[in-house]
Motif scaffolding. Structure first.
Motif, PDB file in Angstrom:
ATOM      1  N   ALA A 120       0.823  -1.206   0.000  1.00 22.84           N
ATOM      2  CA  ALA A 120       0.000   0.000   0.000  1.00 22.84           C
ATOM      3  C   ALA A 120       0.856   1.255   0.000  1.00 22.84           C
ATOM      4  CB  ALA A 120      -0.932  -0.009   1.215  1.00 22.84           C
ATOM      5  N   THR A 121       1.875   1.298   0.852  1.00 23.72           N
ATOM      6  CA  THR A 121       2.736   2.480   0.895  1.00 23.72           C
ATOM      7  C   THR A 121       3.571   2.598  -0.381  1.00 23.72           C
ATOM      8  OG1 THR A 121       4.366   1.181   2.157  1.00 23.72           O
ATOM      9  CG2 THR A 121       2.866   2.594   3.404  1.00 23.72           C
ATOM     10  N   GLY A 122       3.975   1.465  -0.958  1.00 27.61           N
ATOM     11  CA  GLY A 122       4.736   1.500  -2.196  1.00 27.61           C
ATOM     12  C   GLY A 122       3.925   2.083  -3.345  1.00 27.61           C
ATOM     13  N   LEU A 123       2.663   1.671  -3.457  1.00 28.17           N
ATOM     14  CA  LEU A 123       1.806   2.214  -4.513  1.00 28.17           C
ATOM     15  C   LEU A 123       1.502   3.689  -4.273  1.00 28.17           C
ATOM     16  CD1 LEU A 123      -0.711  -0.748  -4.987  1.00 28.17           C
ATOM     17  CD2 LEU A 123       1.294  -0.184  -6.370  1.00 28.17           C
ATOM     18  N   LEU A 124       1.318   4.053  -3.012  1.00 28.78           N
ATOM     19  CA  LEU A 124       1.077   5.463  -2.695  1.00 28.78           C
ATOM     20  C   LEU A 124       2.293   6.316  -3.054  1.00 28.78           C
ATOM     21  CD1 LEU A 124      -0.739   7.612  -1.428  1.00 28.78           C
ATOM     22  CD2 LEU A 124       0.250   7.033   0.791  1.00 28.78           C
ATOM     23  N   VAL A 125       3.485   5.842  -2.710  1.00 31.10           N
ATOM     24  CA  VAL A 125       4.716   6.561  -3.044  1.00 31.10           C
ATOM     25  C   VAL A 125       4.862   6.681  -4.561  1.00 31.10           C
ATOM     26  CG1 VAL A 125       7.237   6.354  -3.030  1.00 31.10           C
ATOM     27  CG2 VAL A 125       5.954   6.026  -0.920  1.00 31.10           C
ATOM     28  N   LEU A 127       2.444   6.826  -6.811  1.00 30.39           N
ATOM     29  CA  LEU A 127       1.500   7.828  -7.306  1.00 30.39           C
ATOM     30  C   LEU A 127       1.977   9.245  -7.016  1.00 30.39           C
ATOM     31  CD1 LEU A 127      -1.870   6.157  -6.281  1.00 30.39           C
ATOM     32  CD2 LEU A 127      -1.109   6.608  -8.606  1.00 30.39           C
ATOM     33  N   VAL A 128       2.520   9.461  -5.835  1.00 31.77           N
ATOM     34  CA  VAL A 128       2.938  10.802  -5.432  1.00 31.77           C
ATOM     35  C   VAL A 128       4.182  11.255  -6.193  1.00 31.77           C
ATOM     36  CG1 VAL A 128       3.827  12.178  -3.503  1.00 31.77           C
ATOM     37  CG2 VAL A 128       1.894  10.634  -3.149  1.00 31.77           C
ATOM     38  N   THR A 129       5.114  10.335  -6.442  1.00 32.08           N
ATOM     39  CA  THR A 129       6.403  10.725  -7.028  1.00 32.08           C
ATOM     40  C   THR A 129       6.437  10.634  -8.553  1.00 32.08           C
ATOM     41  OG1 THR A 129       7.219   8.471  -6.686  1.00 32.08           O
ATOM     42  CG2 THR A 129       7.698  10.096  -4.961  1.00 32.08           C
ATOM     43  N   LEU A 130       5.718   9.686  -9.124  1.00 33.98           N
ATOM     44  CA  LEU A 130       5.781   9.491 -10.576  1.00 33.98           C
ATOM     45  C   LEU A 130       4.623  10.132 -11.334  1.00 33.98           C
ATOM     46  CD1 LEU A 130       7.083   5.817 -10.974  1.00 33.98           C
ATOM     47  CD2 LEU A 130       8.363   7.952 -10.808  1.00 33.98           C
ATOM     48  N   GLY A 131       3.594  10.541 -10.632  1.00 37.87           N
ATOM     49  CA  GLY A 131       2.517  11.262 -11.307  1.00 37.87           C
ATOM     50  C   GLY A 131       1.257  10.446 -11.475  1.00 37.87           C
ATOM     51  N   TRP A 132       0.133  11.112 -11.274  1.00 40.72           N
ATOM     52  CA  TRP A 132      -1.176  10.464 -11.389  1.00 40.72           C
ATOM     53  C   TRP A 132      -1.536  10.195 -12.846  1.00 40.72           C
ATOM     54  CZ3 TRP A 132      -3.743   9.638  -6.717  1.00 40.72           C
ATOM     55  CH2 TRP A 132      -3.198  10.296  -5.607  1.00 40.72           C
ATOM     56  N   GLY A 189      11.348   3.538   4.851  1.00 34.54           N
ATOM     57  CA  GLY A 189      12.074   2.527   4.078  1.00 34.54           C
ATOM     58  C   GLY A 189      12.059   2.812   2.590  1.00 34.54           C
ATOM     59  N   TRP A 190      10.912   3.247   2.057  1.00 31.73           N
ATOM     60  CA  TRP A 190      10.853   3.569   0.627  1.00 31.73           C
ATOM     61  C   TRP A 190      11.771   4.742   0.297  1.00 31.73           C
ATOM     62  CZ3 TRP A 190       9.609  -0.235  -1.975  1.00 31.73           C
ATOM     63  CH2 TRP A 190       8.502  -1.027  -1.712  1.00 31.73           C
ATOM     64  N   THR A 191      11.858   5.698   1.205  1.00 28.62           N
ATOM     65  CA  THR A 191      12.762   6.825   0.975  1.00 28.62           C
ATOM     66  C   THR A 191      14.210   6.355   0.894  1.00 28.62           C
ATOM     67  OG1 THR A 191      11.239   8.304   2.167  1.00 28.62           O
ATOM     68  CG2 THR A 191      13.513   9.064   1.853  1.00 28.62           C
ATOM     69  N   ALA A 192      14.590   5.463   1.812  1.00 34.14           N
ATOM     70  CA  ALA A 192      15.963   4.946   1.802  1.00 34.14           C
ATOM     71  C   ALA A 192      16.226   4.125   0.542  1.00 34.14           C
ATOM     72  CB  ALA A 192      16.208   4.101   3.051  1.00 34.14           C
ATOM     73  N   TYR A 193      15.253   3.317   0.143  1.00 37.86           N
ATOM     74  CA  TYR A 193      15.426   2.549  -1.100  1.00 37.86           C
ATOM     75  C   TYR A 193      15.568   3.487  -2.301  1.00 37.86           C
ATOM     76  CZ  TYR A 193      14.622  -2.235   0.539  1.00 37.86           C
ATOM     77  OH  TYR A 193      14.754  -3.464   1.130  1.00 37.86           O
ATOM     78  N   GLY A 194      14.816   4.592  -2.289  1.00 35.69           N
ATOM     79  CA  GLY A 194      14.932   5.552  -3.375  1.00 35.69           C
ATOM     80  C   GLY A 194      16.308   6.194  -3.427  1.00 35.69           C
ATOM     81  N   VAL A 195      16.876   6.477  -2.261  1.00 35.20           N
ATOM     82  CA  VAL A 195      18.237   7.015  -2.217  1.00 35.20           C
ATOM     83  C   VAL A 195      19.223   5.997  -2.790  1.00 35.20           C
ATOM     84  CG1 VAL A 195      20.086   7.798  -0.685  1.00 35.20           C
ATOM     85  CG2 VAL A 195      17.741   8.546  -0.282  1.00 35.20           C
ATOM     86  N   HIS A 196      19.031   4.729  -2.416  1.00 31.11           N
ATOM     87  CA  HIS A 196      19.870   3.662  -2.991  1.00 31.11           C
ATOM     88  C   HIS A 196      19.811   3.681  -4.513  1.00 31.11           C
ATOM     89  CE1 HIS A 196      20.186  -0.355  -4.780  1.00 31.11           C
ATOM     90  NE2 HIS A 196      18.872  -0.340  -4.936  1.00 31.11           N
ATOM     91  N   PHE A 208      12.059  10.796  -8.644  1.00 28.93           N
ATOM     92  CA  PHE A 208      11.842   9.752  -9.644  1.00 28.93           C
ATOM     93  C   PHE A 208      12.435   8.430  -9.183  1.00 28.93           C
ATOM     94  CE2 PHE A 208      13.471   7.249 -13.198  1.00 28.93           C
ATOM     95  CZ  PHE A 208      12.295   7.025 -13.910  1.00 28.93           C
ATOM     96  N   ALA A 209      13.621   8.474  -8.583  1.00 31.76           N
ATOM     97  CA  ALA A 209      14.265   7.245  -8.111  1.00 31.76           C
ATOM     98  C   ALA A 209      13.428   6.566  -7.031  1.00 31.76           C
ATOM     99  CB  ALA A 209      15.662   7.556  -7.582  1.00 31.76           C
ATOM    100  N   ILE A 210      12.862   7.360  -6.121  1.00 28.51           N
ATOM    101  CA  ILE A 210      12.024   6.790  -5.058  1.00 28.51           C
ATOM    102  C   ILE A 210      10.806   6.097  -5.660  1.00 28.51           C
ATOM    103  CG2 ILE A 210      10.548   7.352  -3.091  1.00 28.51           C
ATOM    104  CD1 ILE A 210      12.497   9.639  -2.440  1.00 28.51           C
ATOM    105  N   GLY A 211      10.137   6.774  -6.580  1.00 34.49           N
ATOM    106  CA  GLY A 211       8.943   6.193  -7.196  1.00 34.49           C
ATOM    107  C   GLY A 211       9.252   5.005  -8.073  1.00 34.49           C
ATOM    108  N   ALA A 212      10.335   5.088  -8.840  1.00 30.04           N
ATOM    109  CA  ALA A 212      10.702   3.990  -9.736  1.00 30.04           C
ATOM    110  C   ALA A 212      10.989   2.721  -8.952  1.00 30.04           C
ATOM    111  CB  ALA A 212      11.908   4.381 -10.577  1.00 30.04           C
ATOM    112  N   PHE A 213      11.729   2.866  -7.858  1.00 35.40           N
ATOM    113  CA  PHE A 213      12.043   1.680  -7.069  1.00 35.40           C
ATOM    114  C   PHE A 213      10.802   1.152  -6.370  1.00 35.40           C
ATOM    115  CE2 PHE A 213      13.544  -0.972  -3.708  1.00 35.40           C
ATOM    116  CZ  PHE A 213      14.623  -1.631  -4.277  1.00 35.40           C
ATOM    117  N   ALA A 214       9.966   2.047  -5.830  1.00 36.27           N
ATOM    118  CA  ALA A 214       8.751   1.608  -5.136  1.00 36.27           C
ATOM    119  C   ALA A 214       7.840   0.826  -6.075  1.00 36.27           C
ATOM    120  CB  ALA A 214       8.018   2.810  -4.556  1.00 36.27           C
ATOM    121  N   LEU A 215       7.690   1.298  -7.311  1.00 36.36           N
ATOM    122  CA  LEU A 215       6.825   0.605  -8.263  1.00 36.36           C
ATOM    123  C   LEU A 215       7.383  -0.767  -8.618  1.00 36.36           C
ATOM    124  CD1 LEU A 215       4.452   0.447 -10.199  1.00 36.36           C
ATOM    125  CD2 LEU A 215       5.830   1.682 -11.893  1.00 36.36           C
TER     126      LEU A 215
END
Length: 279
Positions: A120-125, A127-132, A189-196, A208-215
């Motif tokens: 749920a948080t990954g999909l929310l991240v 949507l917020v970072t990559l665009g609706w 955690g998603w923020t840290a993964y995005g930094v990675h 973009f990196a945060i959203g790409a990894f979350a998706l």
């Protein structure tokens, strides 16, 4: 069927790498050791966030664990995700948790609750970072996931499962406070993964990196049939990176991300085991 699916995925992966070999090699050559080191540090931080989700849920269900003991049970158990089938991590955590006085039912409940929370948080991240406009279709999944994150619904599902298995019910139900705390750790955690991901693919920027990894990770979570979403996550990464990277460099980034995360898993498991042993 799991092994067949895994072999097919690996076969297509090898074919894709071979077809773009020169570009893949060039993509690897563009990575620097400082970037890889930063990526690894961020991965370790993200894995710590995942452990704290599990520890928070376990504590809310009535089994608080010291940080070192929780880290050992979680990280060592998580190595089972690389074996085909989703059951091995939870079995390992149930057995190691039992040695610390944690009922098996609580370990299993905490483990399976992590999936909808991260999804749920990954999909929310995403949507917020990559665009609706491009990923608005993900909204179709959110109502179901939000229902599954309601503590009353969660407690009802857990109670029903335990009754079907002829097990004792949970002594303490999940609370809304515990769920919100777990959601907070998931977002961290998603923020840290995005930094990675940003360290090895900075072309689109940090958001973009945060959203790409979350998706890509969320799509991997949905694939139970292969260990740790092998192949699925990499294909999704290459697709999401398409506006910023050609196929060859994108494949190199996806493979690098996978290797860094595996190394991070091994480091966390090793350090947690050593620390718990010293305890």
């Amino acid at each position: 069927m799991r092994y067949v699916f895994l072999l097919i995925a690996l076969g297509f992966g090898v074919w894709a790498v071979a077809r773009q070999w020169d570009d893949v090699v060039a993509g690897f050559a563009g990575l620097t050791w400082p970037a890889l080191a930063g990526s690894l540090v961020a991965v370790v931080a993200a894995l710590l966030g995942a452990m704290l989700i599990w520890r928070t849920l376990l504590s809310d269900l009535g089994s608080p664990l010291p940080l070192r003991a929780a880290a050992k049970v979680f990280f060592v158990g998580q190595l089972g995700k690389y074996i085909p089938g989703a059951i091995w991590p939870v079995l390992a955590q149930m057995e190691m948790g039992r040695d610390l006085g944690v009922p098996r039912s609580r370990s299993a409940a905490a483990f399976f609750l992590m999936m909808p929370i991260q999804l749920a948080t990954g999909l929310l991240v995403t949507l917020v970072t990559l665009g609706w406009d491009r990923y608005g279709w993900l909204l179709l999944f959110l109502p179901l996931l939000l229902v599954l994150l309601e503590p009353k619904v969660v407690n009802g599902v857990i109670g029903y499962a335990l009754r079907r298995l002829k097990r004792e019910p949970l002594e303490r139900p999940l609370t809304r406070r515990g769920m919100l705390a777990a959601l907070g750790w998931a977002l961290a955690g998603w923020t840290a993964y995005g930094v990675h991901f940003f360290f090895i693919a900075p072309q689109g920027g940090l958001l973009f990196a945060i959203g790409a990894f979350a998706l890509s990770w969320s799509l991997g979570i949905l694939t139970f049939v292969v260990p740790a979403g092998a192949g699925v996550r990499e294909v999704a990464m290459v697709g999401v990176l398409a506006p910023h990277l050609a196929a060859g460099p994108a494949i190199a980034v996806a493979l690098t991300s996978r290797v860094v995360i595996i190394v991070g898993d091994l480091i966390c498991a090793g350090l947690a085991g050593i620390a718990a042993r010293r305890d």
